[in-house]
Design a protein around this motif. Structure first.
Motif, PDB file in Angstrom:
ATOM      1  N   PRO A   1       4.189  10.770 -12.626  1.00  0.00           N
ATOM      2  CA  PRO A   1       3.399  10.605 -13.840  1.00  0.00           C
ATOM      3  C   PRO A   1       3.868   9.413 -14.692  1.00  0.00           C
ATOM      4  O   PRO A   1       3.127   8.926 -15.528  1.00  0.00           O
ATOM      5  N   ASP A   2       5.094   8.924 -14.473  1.00  0.00           N
ATOM      6  CA  ASP A   2       5.631   7.813 -15.251  1.00  0.00           C
ATOM      7  C   ASP A   2       5.963   6.655 -14.320  1.00  0.00           C
ATOM      8  O   ASP A   2       7.114   6.437 -13.933  1.00  0.00           O
ATOM      9  N   ARG A   3       4.936   5.897 -13.982  1.00  0.00           N
ATOM     10  CA  ARG A   3       5.099   4.769 -13.058  1.00  0.00           C
ATOM     11  C   ARG A   3       6.090   3.752 -13.608  1.00  0.00           C
ATOM     12  O   ARG A   3       6.865   3.170 -12.856  1.00  0.00           O
ATOM     13  N   GLY A   4       6.058   3.520 -14.928  1.00  0.00           N
ATOM     14  CA  GLY A   4       6.958   2.552 -15.548  1.00  0.00           C
ATOM     15  C   GLY A   4       8.414   2.907 -15.324  1.00  0.00           C
ATOM     16  O   GLY A   4       9.229   2.051 -14.984  1.00  0.00           O
ATOM     17  N   ALA A   5       8.754   4.182 -15.514  1.00  0.00           N
ATOM     18  CA  ALA A   5      10.136   4.626 -15.307  1.00  0.00           C
ATOM     19  C   ALA A   5      10.530   4.483 -13.837  1.00  0.00           C
ATOM     20  O   ALA A   5      11.644   4.053 -13.524  1.00  0.00           O
ATOM     21  N   ALA A   6       9.625   4.837 -12.947  1.00  0.00           N
ATOM     22  CA  ALA A   6       9.914   4.718 -11.517  1.00  0.00           C
ATOM     23  C   ALA A   6      10.139   3.254 -11.145  1.00  0.00           C
ATOM     24  O   ALA A   6      11.074   2.928 -10.403  1.00  0.00           O
ATOM     25  N   LEU A   7       9.294   2.368 -11.667  1.00  0.00           N
ATOM     26  CA  LEU A   7       9.452   0.939 -11.382  1.00  0.00           C
ATOM     27  C   LEU A   7      10.759   0.402 -11.950  1.00  0.00           C
ATOM     28  O   LEU A   7      11.454  -0.371 -11.293  1.00  0.00           O
ATOM     29  N   LEU A   8      11.090   0.815 -13.155  1.00  0.00           N
ATOM     30  CA  LEU A   8      12.341   0.365 -13.771  1.00  0.00           C
ATOM     31  C   LEU A   8      13.547   0.819 -12.943  1.00  0.00           C
ATOM     32  O   LEU A   8      14.459   0.035 -12.660  1.00  0.00           O
ATOM     33  N   ASN A   9      13.547   2.076 -12.520  1.00  0.00           N
ATOM     34  CA  ASN A   9      14.641   2.581 -11.686  1.00  0.00           C
ATOM     35  C   ASN A   9      14.720   1.821 -10.373  1.00  0.00           C
ATOM     36  O   ASN A   9      15.818   1.521  -9.885  1.00  0.00           O
ATOM     37  N   PHE A  10      13.569   1.494  -9.809  1.00  0.00           N
ATOM     38  CA  PHE A  10      13.533   0.726  -8.563  1.00  0.00           C
ATOM     39  C   PHE A  10      14.132  -0.664  -8.773  1.00  0.00           C
ATOM     40  O   PHE A  10      15.004  -1.106  -8.012  1.00  0.00           O
ATOM     41  N   VAL A  11      13.689  -1.358  -9.821  1.00  0.00           N
ATOM     42  CA  VAL A  11      14.168  -2.716 -10.081  1.00  0.00           C
ATOM     43  C   VAL A  11      15.667  -2.724 -10.350  1.00  0.00           C
ATOM     44  O   VAL A  11      16.376  -3.643  -9.931  1.00  0.00           O
TER      45      VAL A  11
ATOM     46  N   SER B   1       0.831  -1.207   0.000  1.00  0.00           N
ATOM     47  CA  SER B   1       0.000   0.000   0.000  1.00  0.00           C
ATOM     48  C   SER B   1       0.865   1.257   0.000  1.00  0.00           C
ATOM     49  O   SER B   1       0.568   2.233  -0.700  1.00  0.00           O
ATOM     50  N   MET B   2       1.950   1.224   0.763  1.00  0.00           N
ATOM     51  CA  MET B   2       2.869   2.371   0.788  1.00  0.00           C
ATOM     52  C   MET B   2       3.548   2.543  -0.566  1.00  0.00           C
ATOM     53  O   MET B   2       3.712   3.668  -1.050  1.00  0.00           O
ATOM     54  N   LEU B   3       3.938   1.433  -1.209  1.00  0.00           N
ATOM     55  CA  LEU B   3       4.547   1.505  -2.533  1.00  0.00           C
ATOM     56  C   LEU B   3       3.563   2.095  -3.541  1.00  0.00           C
ATOM     57  O   LEU B   3       3.939   2.909  -4.391  1.00  0.00           O
ATOM     58  N   GLU B   4       2.312   1.690  -3.448  1.00  0.00           N
ATOM     59  CA  GLU B   4       1.285   2.246  -4.337  1.00  0.00           C
ATOM     60  C   GLU B   4       1.156   3.752  -4.146  1.00  0.00           C
ATOM     61  O   GLU B   4       1.055   4.505  -5.120  1.00  0.00           O
ATOM     62  N   ASP B   5       1.189   4.197  -2.899  1.00  0.00           N
ATOM     63  CA  ASP B   5       1.111   5.639  -2.621  1.00  0.00           C
ATOM     64  C   ASP B   5       2.287   6.387  -3.237  1.00  0.00           C
ATOM     65  O   ASP B   5       2.128   7.484  -3.783  1.00  0.00           O
ATOM     66  N   VAL B   6       3.478   5.810  -3.143  1.00  0.00           N
ATOM     67  CA  VAL B   6       4.669   6.437  -3.723  1.00  0.00           C
ATOM     68  C   VAL B   6       4.551   6.496  -5.240  1.00  0.00           C
ATOM     69  O   VAL B   6       4.813   7.519  -5.866  1.00  0.00           O
ATOM     70  N   LEU B   7       4.141   5.388  -5.839  1.00  0.00           N
ATOM     71  CA  LEU B   7       4.009   5.342  -7.305  1.00  0.00           C
ATOM     72  C   LEU B   7       2.947   6.311  -7.806  1.00  0.00           C
ATOM     73  O   LEU B   7       3.051   6.828  -8.920  1.00  0.00           O
ATOM     74  N   ALA B   8       1.936   6.565  -7.005  1.00  0.00           N
ATOM     75  CA  ALA B   8       0.876   7.487  -7.398  1.00  0.00           C
ATOM     76  C   ALA B   8       1.387   8.928  -7.525  1.00  0.00           C
ATOM     77  O   ALA B   8       0.721   9.772  -8.129  1.00  0.00           O
TER      78      ALA B   8
END
Length: 130
Positions: A88-98, A78-85
């Motif tokens: 505007p570019d969730r994909g880029a944020a997820l890629l950087n995280f991974v 739930s906290m990760l979802e809040d951060v991703l929200a």
């Protein structure tokens, strides 16, 4: 979902680890193994966590006992979802995280995605710690 303060997190970790209803006294006694803390301080923290919707409470005798509303894993998601929200570019944020994950953690992500791809969103077994 707001991030918890240090003492709130310490209390929640105990409730998650114990996975059972716990009284203020039990939490105080366990916390006092690490630091000096007043009963009323822990009572206030648990009351705040209840007000925030992170714990349930019910009367047992004259005192309340508290249980976590959700698992630690669900809370973290739930906290990760809040951060991703917030981006505007969730994909880029997820890629950087991974990219910042260890090789082992990346394998865990791939395994989880493969499992999700096969079955879609399935209710999880509460005992499943994968």
């Amino acid at each position: 979902m707001r991030q918890m303060g240090q003492l709130e997190a310490a209390v929640m970790h105990r409730l998650w680890d114990w996975d059972r209803p716990a009284s203020v006294r039990e939490v105080v006694d366990d916390l006092q193994r690490e630091r000096k803390i007043a009963y009323t301080t822990v009572m206030t923290v648990l009351d705040n966590l209840h007000r925030k919707g992170l714990v349930h409470r019910h009367k047992q005798g004259r005192a309340y006992v508290y249980t976590a509303v959700m698992s630690q894993e669900d809370h973290t998601a739930s906290m990760l979802e809040d951060v991703l929200a917030q981006t505007p570019d969730r994909g880029a944020a997820l890629l950087n995280f991974v990219e910042q994950l260890s090789s082992e953690e990346q394998v865990q992500v791939r395994t989880a995605l493969a499992k999700f791809g096969k079955h879609g969103r399935q209710p999880r077994d509460p005992g499943d710690k994968e």
